[in-house]
Scaffold this active site. Sequence first.
Site, PDB file in Angstrom:
ATOM      1  N   SER A 130     -23.213  88.191 -27.337  1.00  0.00           N
ATOM      2  CA  SER A 130     -24.361  88.590 -26.270  1.00  0.00           C
ATOM      3  C   SER A 130     -24.928  90.101 -26.682  1.00  0.00           C
ATOM      4  O   SER A 130     -25.900  90.501 -26.460  1.00  0.00           O
ATOM      5  CB  SER A 130     -24.358  88.547 -24.968  1.00  0.00           C
ATOM      6  OG  SER A 130     -23.159  89.288 -24.381  1.00  0.00           O
ATOM      7  N   GLN A 157     -14.309  90.426 -30.821  1.00  0.00           N
ATOM      8  CA  GLN A 157     -14.093  90.755 -29.452  1.00  0.00           C
ATOM      9  C   GLN A 157     -13.208  89.694 -28.793  1.00  0.00           C
ATOM     10  O   GLN A 157     -13.032  89.882 -27.491  1.00  0.00           O
ATOM     11  CB  GLN A 157     -15.459  90.777 -28.652  1.00  0.00           C
ATOM     12  CG  GLN A 157     -16.444  91.991 -29.455  1.00  0.00           C
ATOM     13  CD  GLN A 157     -17.972  91.605 -29.049  1.00  0.00           C
ATOM     14  OE1 GLN A 157     -18.335  92.324 -27.858  1.00  0.00           O
ATOM     15  NE2 GLN A 157     -18.473  90.886 -29.836  1.00  0.00           N
ATOM     16  N   ASN A 158     -13.078  88.710 -29.489  1.00  0.00           N
ATOM     17  CA  ASN A 158     -12.035  87.606 -28.666  1.00  0.00           C
ATOM     18  C   ASN A 158     -10.650  87.899 -28.594  1.00  0.00           C
ATOM     19  O   ASN A 158      -9.969  88.514 -29.165  1.00  0.00           O
ATOM     20  CB  ASN A 158     -12.231  86.207 -29.338  1.00  0.00           C
ATOM     21  CG  ASN A 158     -13.759  86.006 -29.376  1.00  0.00           C
ATOM     22  OD1 ASN A 158     -14.737  86.304 -28.704  1.00  0.00           O
ATOM     23  ND2 ASN A 158     -14.206  84.855 -30.344  1.00  0.00           N
ATOM     24  N   VAL A 159     -10.032  87.688 -27.541  1.00  0.00           N
ATOM     25  CA  VAL A 159      -8.717  87.724 -26.963  1.00  0.00           C
ATOM     26  C   VAL A 159      -7.924  86.763 -27.298  1.00  0.00           C
ATOM     27  O   VAL A 159      -6.908  86.472 -27.231  1.00  0.00           O
ATOM     28  CB  VAL A 159      -8.439  88.240 -25.619  1.00  0.00           C
ATOM     29  CG1 VAL A 159      -9.403  89.500 -25.457  1.00  0.00           C
ATOM     30  CG2 VAL A 159      -8.971  87.075 -24.731  1.00  0.00           C
ATOM     31  N   ALA A 198     -22.596  78.294 -33.655  1.00  0.00           N
ATOM     32  CA  ALA A 198     -21.678  78.736 -34.999  1.00  0.00           C
ATOM     33  C   ALA A 198     -20.991  77.678 -35.739  1.00  0.00           C
ATOM     34  O   ALA A 198     -21.132  77.558 -37.052  1.00  0.00           O
ATOM     35  CB  ALA A 198     -20.903  79.553 -34.667  1.00  0.00           C
ATOM     36  N   HIS A 200     -10.766  93.950 -28.177  1.00  0.00           N
ATOM     37  CA  HIS A 200     -10.525  93.735 -26.799  1.00  0.00           C
ATOM     38  C   HIS A 200      -9.341  92.918 -26.415  1.00  0.00           C
ATOM     39  O   HIS A 200      -9.155  92.625 -25.403  1.00  0.00           O
ATOM     40  CB  HIS A 200     -11.711  92.754 -26.198  1.00  0.00           C
ATOM     41  CG  HIS A 200     -12.988  93.461 -26.032  1.00  0.00           C
ATOM     42  ND1 HIS A 200     -14.273  92.733 -26.020  1.00  0.00           N
ATOM     43  CD2 HIS A 200     -13.295  94.665 -26.314  1.00  0.00           C
ATOM     44  CE1 HIS A 200     -15.122  93.519 -26.039  1.00  0.00           C
ATOM     45  NE2 HIS A 200     -14.603  94.586 -26.112  1.00  0.00           N
ATOM     46  N   TYR A 233      -6.890  84.567 -15.805  1.00  0.00           N
ATOM     47  CA  TYR A 233      -6.321  84.887 -17.281  1.00  0.00           C
ATOM     48  C   TYR A 233      -5.419  83.677 -17.624  1.00  0.00           C
ATOM     49  O   TYR A 233      -5.443  83.408 -18.824  1.00  0.00           O
ATOM     50  CB  TYR A 233      -5.927  86.252 -17.496  1.00  0.00           C
ATOM     51  CG  TYR A 233      -7.051  87.248 -17.668  1.00  0.00           C
ATOM     52  CD1 TYR A 233      -7.569  87.088 -18.852  1.00  0.00           C
ATOM     53  CD2 TYR A 233      -7.389  88.077 -16.573  1.00  0.00           C
ATOM     54  CE1 TYR A 233      -8.776  88.316 -19.269  1.00  0.00           C
ATOM     55  CE2 TYR A 233      -8.707  88.897 -16.766  1.00  0.00           C
ATOM     56  CZ  TYR A 233      -9.004  88.984 -18.001  1.00  0.00           C
ATOM     57  OH  TYR A 233     -10.383  89.801 -18.160  1.00  0.00           O
ATOM     58  N   ASN A 292     -26.683  82.645 -33.592  1.00  0.00           N
ATOM     59  CA  ASN A 292     -26.422  82.598 -31.915  1.00  0.00           C
ATOM     60  C   ASN A 292     -27.672  81.365 -31.508  1.00  0.00           C
ATOM     61  O   ASN A 292     -28.790  81.733 -32.004  1.00  0.00           O
ATOM     62  CB  ASN A 292     -26.744  83.987 -31.296  1.00  0.00           C
ATOM     63  CG  ASN A 292     -26.277  84.004 -29.887  1.00  0.00           C
ATOM     64  OD1 ASN A 292     -26.485  83.113 -29.062  1.00  0.00           O
ATOM     65  ND2 ASN A 292     -25.663  84.944 -29.488  1.00  0.00           N
ATOM     66  N   CYS A 295       3.571 100.531 -15.768  1.00  0.00           N
ATOM     67  CA  CYS A 295       4.365 101.555 -16.589  1.00  0.00           C
ATOM     68  C   CYS A 295       3.939 101.218 -18.089  1.00  0.00           C
ATOM     69  O   CYS A 295       4.240 101.679 -18.948  1.00  0.00           O
ATOM     70  CB  CYS A 295       6.029 101.629 -16.569  1.00  0.00           C
ATOM     71  SG  CYS A 295       6.707  99.929 -17.241  1.00  0.00           S
TER      72      CYS A 295
HETATM   73  P1  OAD Z   1     -20.545  86.478 -24.101  1.00  0.00           P
HETATM   74  O1  OAD Z   1     -20.144  85.563 -23.118  1.00  0.00           O
HETATM   75  O2  OAD Z   1     -21.108  87.684 -23.378  1.00  0.00           O
HETATM   76  O3  OAD Z   1     -21.720  85.848 -24.948  1.00  0.00           O
HETATM   77  C1  OAD Z   1     -21.509  84.831 -25.850  1.00  0.00           C
HETATM   78  C2  OAD Z   1     -22.435  84.592 -26.477  1.00  0.00           C
HETATM   79  O4  OAD Z   1     -22.363  83.389 -27.371  1.00  0.00           O
HETATM   80  C3  OAD Z   1     -24.108  84.388 -26.025  1.00  0.00           C
HETATM   81  O5  OAD Z   1     -25.045  85.186 -26.820  1.00  0.00           O
HETATM   82  C4  OAD Z   1     -24.246  83.058 -26.254  1.00  0.00           C
HETATM   83  O6  OAD Z   1     -25.736  82.640 -26.426  1.00  0.00           O
HETATM   84  C5  OAD Z   1     -23.522  82.722 -27.427  1.00  0.00           C
HETATM   85  N1  OAD Z   1     -23.015  81.438 -27.844  1.00  0.00           N
HETATM   86  C6  OAD Z   1     -22.717  80.377 -27.030  1.00  0.00           C
HETATM   87  N2  OAD Z   1     -22.263  79.194 -27.527  1.00  0.00           N
HETATM   88  C7  OAD Z   1     -22.388  79.443 -28.903  1.00  0.00           C
HETATM   89  C8  OAD Z   1     -22.210  78.710 -30.183  1.00  0.00           C
HETATM   90  N3  OAD Z   1     -21.558  77.633 -29.960  1.00  0.00           N
HETATM   91  N4  OAD Z   1     -22.351  79.418 -31.319  1.00  0.00           N
HETATM   92  C9  OAD Z   1     -22.768  80.785 -31.236  1.00  0.00           C
HETATM   93  N5  OAD Z   1     -23.069  81.552 -30.432  1.00  0.00           N
HETATM   94  C10 OAD Z   1     -22.665  80.952 -28.959  1.00  0.00           C
HETATM   95  O7  OAD Z   1     -19.497  86.928 -24.924  1.00  0.00           O
HETATM   96  P2  OAD Z   1     -19.036  88.140 -25.864  1.00  0.00           P
HETATM   97  O8  OAD Z   1     -20.481  88.731 -26.294  1.00  0.00           O
HETATM   98  O9  OAD Z   1     -18.044  87.992 -26.540  1.00  0.00           O
HETATM   99  O10 OAD Z   1     -14.879  91.561 -22.632  1.00  0.00           O
HETATM  100  O11 OAD Z   1     -18.671  89.149 -24.815  1.00  0.00           O
HETATM  101  C11 OAD Z   1     -18.143  90.489 -24.988  1.00  0.00           C
HETATM  102  C12 OAD Z   1     -17.247  90.929 -23.992  1.00  0.00           C
HETATM  103  O12 OAD Z   1     -17.624  90.831 -22.728  1.00  0.00           O
HETATM  104  C13 OAD Z   1     -15.858  90.093 -24.184  1.00  0.00           C
HETATM  105  O13 OAD Z   1     -15.242  90.382 -25.143  1.00  0.00           O
HETATM  106  C14 OAD Z   1     -15.561  90.304 -23.027  1.00  0.00           C
HETATM  107  C15 OAD Z   1     -16.789  90.171 -21.951  1.00  0.00           C
HETATM  108  O14 OAD Z   1     -16.520  90.756 -20.714  1.00  0.00           O
HETATM  109  C16 OAD Z   1     -13.696  91.706 -22.434  1.00  0.00           C
HETATM  110  O15 OAD Z   1     -13.004  90.867 -21.958  1.00  0.00           O
HETATM  111  C17 OAD Z   1     -13.419  93.119 -22.348  1.00  0.00           C
HETATM  112 ZN    ZN Z   2       6.714  98.454 -15.629  1.00  0.00          ZN
END
Ligand code: OAD
Ligand code: ZN
Length: 256
Positions: free
Chosen positions: A196, A100-102, A238, A118, A67, A220, A129
């Site tokens: 995704s 969902q981005n951190v 995007a 997230h 991280y 996507n 704690c």
């Molecule tokens: P993913 O890594 O699962 O998916 C990324 C998506 O972005 C895929 O569908 C790619 O095809 C697409 N992608 C890649 N490049 C791109 C671009 N330039 N423009 C548009 N799309 C593009 O990411 P998330 O769906 O965000 O959770 O994943 C969801 C969660 O799973 C995250 O928030 C994280 C992960 O584990 C936690 O950390 C809890």
């Molecule tokens: Zn502590």
Amino acid sequence: MDFSDDLLARLEHARHVMFFTGAGVSAESGIPTFRDAMHGLWARFDATELATPEAFARDPALVWGWYEWRRMKVLQAQPNPAHRAIAALAADRRVSIVTQNVDDLHERAGSTVCAHLHGHLSRPRCFDCGLPTRHPAGTPTPADGGARMTPPSCRKCGGPLRPGVVWFGETLPESDWQAAMAALASTDLLFSVGTSSMVWPAAEIPGWASRRGSCVVQVNPQTTALDEIADFNLRGPAGQVLPALLAASERRRHAR
Ligand code: OAD
Ligand code: ZN
């Protein structure tokens, strides 16, 4: 890039637009998505296996180091044309961003984010704690490609610090979830960008919007499970699709 008149009309007349974003929206800023094969020292690991409380309990230095490497990438990154187009689209219409981005790249592009489902990379807390704390100023510099790093200790109980993100198996932050649900109730046009659509419960949001009668647009380069639900699938990065859509929508308006 051509957009259908139907889509442009929906964008023009929408009363409340939601941008539901995932890792793909930050990909063009150089932040790897979760499903990209990992490079360097991390090539042996699967991101989805590092993002759990069990992984942290087993090997805190491995997870903290990973991280910290992501946090370094974010601190070195800049918002890309996708983040900026979303901010620009909010200038003269009601827009809610549910991410969902951190990372904080939406904010650095000038947007106000409705919900960080997230959590935040920049808000560590104690694993034992829960005491929230801050990272020291400056950019961490793990070896390129990542390295193990022992997490700092909590000043109250001495427990290890953990990143302020939601891991698999954990519940989402309640206030962010409520804010997202409240925004969803009046959304009539939802863009699902760079996700995704696999991680529950966030991945349900576009489907719920669709069932409530909202138009759903997916941006996507790849196909996802949302393809069948989306009213429009805009296939491409995007950072290209959203600025082109913004420009097309402005051209349409000025053509009146
Ligand atoms: P993913 O890594 O699962 O998916 C990324 C998506 O972005 C895929 O569908 C790619 O095809 C697409 N992608 C890649 N490049 C791109 C671009 N330039 N423009 C548009 N799309 C593009 O990411 P998330 O769906 O965000 O959770 O994943 C969801 C969660 O799973 C995250 O928030 C994280 C992960 O584990 C936690 O950390 C809890
Ligand atoms: Zn502590």
